[in-house]
Design a protein around this motif. Structure first.
Motif, PDB file in Angstrom:
ATOM      1  N   MET A 161       0.824  -1.209   0.000  1.00  8.39           N
ATOM      2  CA  MET A 161       0.000   0.000   0.000  1.00  8.39           C
ATOM      3  C   MET A 161       0.863   1.266   0.000  1.00  8.39           C
ATOM      4  SD  MET A 161      -3.058  -0.953  -0.315  1.00  8.39           S
ATOM      5  CE  MET A 161      -3.453  -2.666  -0.611  1.00  8.39           C
ATOM      6  N   ILE A 162       1.973   1.225   0.701  1.00  4.26           N
ATOM      7  CA  ILE A 162       2.897   2.368   0.685  1.00  4.26           C
ATOM      8  C   ILE A 162       3.496   2.522  -0.710  1.00  4.26           C
ATOM      9  CG2 ILE A 162       5.087   3.264   1.588  1.00  4.26           C
ATOM     10  CD1 ILE A 162       4.351   1.854   4.266  1.00  4.26           C
ATOM     11  N   GLU A 196       0.948   8.720   2.849  1.00  5.39           N
ATOM     12  CA  GLU A 196       1.819   9.881   2.654  1.00  5.39           C
ATOM     13  C   GLU A 196       2.488  10.217   3.979  1.00  5.39           C
ATOM     14  OE1 GLU A 196      -0.178  13.141   0.805  1.00  5.39           O
ATOM     15  OE2 GLU A 196      -0.813  11.948  -0.919  1.00  5.39           O
ATOM     16  N   ASP A 197       3.794  10.427   3.936  1.00  9.12           N
ATOM     17  CA  ASP A 197       4.608  10.555   5.134  1.00  9.12           C
ATOM     18  C   ASP A 197       4.417   9.262   5.934  1.00  9.12           C
ATOM     19  OD1 ASP A 197       6.293  11.473   7.103  1.00  9.12           O
ATOM     20  OD2 ASP A 197       4.837  12.852   7.975  1.00  9.12           O
ATOM     21  N   ASN A 198       3.731   9.308   7.053  1.00  8.91           N
ATOM     22  CA  ASN A 198       3.451   8.073   7.789  1.00  8.91           C
ATOM     23  C   ASN A 198       1.963   7.949   8.097  1.00  8.91           C
ATOM     24  OD1 ASN A 198       3.068   9.992   9.748  1.00  8.91           O
ATOM     25  ND2 ASN A 198       4.849   9.432  10.978  1.00  8.91           N
ATOM     26  N   ARG A 199       1.134   8.583   7.253  1.00  7.02           N
ATOM     27  CA  ARG A 199      -0.290   8.693   7.582  1.00  7.02           C
ATOM     28  C   ARG A 199      -1.207   8.071   6.531  1.00  7.02           C
ATOM     29  NH1 ARG A 199      -0.667  12.028  11.992  1.00  7.02           N
ATOM     30  NH2 ARG A 199       1.198  13.242  12.423  1.00  7.02           N
ATOM     31  N   VAL A 259     -13.063   9.721  11.834  1.00  8.25           N
ATOM     32  CA  VAL A 259     -13.308  11.098  11.417  1.00  8.25           C
ATOM     33  C   VAL A 259     -12.436  12.054  12.238  1.00  8.25           C
ATOM     34  CG1 VAL A 259     -15.002  12.971  11.365  1.00  8.25           C
ATOM     35  CG2 VAL A 259     -15.647  10.688  10.576  1.00  8.25           C
ATOM     36  N   ASP A 260     -12.398  11.844  13.552  1.00  2.00           N
ATOM     37  CA  ASP A 260     -11.578  12.695  14.421  1.00  2.00           C
ATOM     38  C   ASP A 260     -10.101  12.593  14.048  1.00  2.00           C
ATOM     39  OD1 ASP A 260     -11.207  14.324  16.953  1.00  2.00           O
ATOM     40  OD2 ASP A 260     -10.039  12.545  17.467  1.00  2.00           O
ATOM     41  N   ARG A 261      -9.649  11.364  13.776  1.00  4.05           N
ATOM     42  CA  ARG A 261      -8.254  11.189  13.364  1.00  4.05           C
ATOM     43  C   ARG A 261      -7.990  11.928  12.053  1.00  4.05           C
ATOM     44  NH1 ARG A 261      -6.541   5.159  12.456  1.00  4.05           N
ATOM     45  NH2 ARG A 261      -6.883   5.074  14.718  1.00  4.05           N
ATOM     46  N   GLY A 262      -8.948  11.837  11.132  1.00  5.51           N
ATOM     47  CA  GLY A 262      -8.800  12.508   9.848  1.00  5.51           C
ATOM     48  C   GLY A 262      -8.783  14.022   9.976  1.00  5.51           C
TER      49      GLY A 262
END
Length: 272
Positions: free
Chosen positions: A212-213, A219-222, A234-237
């Motif tokens: 997937m990476i 992107e970056d580590n997210r 949603v909160d994490r996003g």
């Protein structure tokens, strides 16, 4: 030719488990589990080329199939089912197939793993082709359902991999890219849901995450494309979007995220 020895079925190094205290049981199980990461590390040279070819095949429109029986099959289904919500990829890009069908996910289906023809039949339901990669998962390395599926794939030039916990097993011989993680006898003799299952889970994590990476879903580590399927995500996003965009208003970032459906799309909208 020497007889194939299944290390996964050899007698446990521990005896009279029923006489151990709870503390002793937990300590000894943990001691055995600590063997697994080192065994997985030894297999990285086998894992790397498989990840590379899966990434290449997916870039050309292919899919990844996991096929197994019992615990091995369930582990494949878990990994496959977590790819869409984690990375935002379409359902069907990574597929898990288990001997005995959906019922076998929660209940044992007797003799389902013994058919050498059924694995290929189950793959055909999904129109498997040369564009795809099929990984057979079998702790013992001897499961007929898995071996038969890989052999039929090979006849049709479909790239195959395998994950097993015995060296030089029949499933390894049936695969183009065999992965062998030898963790030794189980704490409870023959209970391959333990160390063997842990080893398989770690390898599956490594394969799907690395692919997937490579495909740009991180992107970056997210996880910028994760599905917003519950309030926690949603909160994490929202927090991810605020960090990446410089937005300071939580509600504004939340509205933007929900409007576009992913962090990546929301960020793109701000740049246009």
């Amino acid at each position: 030719m020497s007889e194939f020895i299944r290390i996964t079925e050899q007698e446990s190094n521990y005896h009279h488990l029923e006489d151990m205290s709870v503390a002793e049981l937990l300590h000894n199980i943990n001691k055995e589990d600590s063997i697994v990461p080192a065994a997985v590390a030894k297999a990285i040279p086998q894992i790397e080329p498989l990840v590379t070819i899966i990434s290449d095949k997916m870039l050309m429109g292919g899919r990844l199939f996991y096929i197994g029986a019992g615990t091995s099959g369930r582990l494949g289904i878990v990994d496959a089912s977590e790819c869409p919500p984690t990375y935002g990829v379409p359902y069907g890009l990574v597929l898990g197939i288990i001997a005995g069908g959906e019922k076998a996910i929660t209940s044992a289906v007797e003799f389902a793993e013994d058919s050498k023809e059924q694995g290929w039949a189950d793959l055909q339901i999904h129109n498997v082709s040369e564009k795809d990669v099929v990984i057979g998962i079998a702790a013992s390395g001897t499961t007929p359902y898995v071996i038969g599926a890989l052999e039929e794939c090979r006849k049709r030039n479909i790239v195959t991999g395998s994950i097993s916990c015995n060296p030089n097993s029949p499933v390894s011989q049936a695969a183009d890219f065999p992965i062998e993680v030898v963790v030794g006898p189980e704490f409870v003799t023959g209970s391959t849901r333990m160390k063997s299952g842990t080893a398989q889970k770690l390898v599956l994590n490594m394969i799907s995450t690395s692919v997937m990476i490579q495909l740009g879903w991180v992107e970056d580590n997210r996880m910028v494309n994760m599905q917003l399927s519950n309030e926690k995500l949603v909160d994490r996003g929202v927090k991810m979007l605020m960090l990446r965009s410089g937005l300071s208003n939580y509600e504004q970032a939340r509205d933007l995220l929900l409007k576009h459906g992913s962090v990546k799309k929301a960020l793109t909208s701000l740049q246009s």
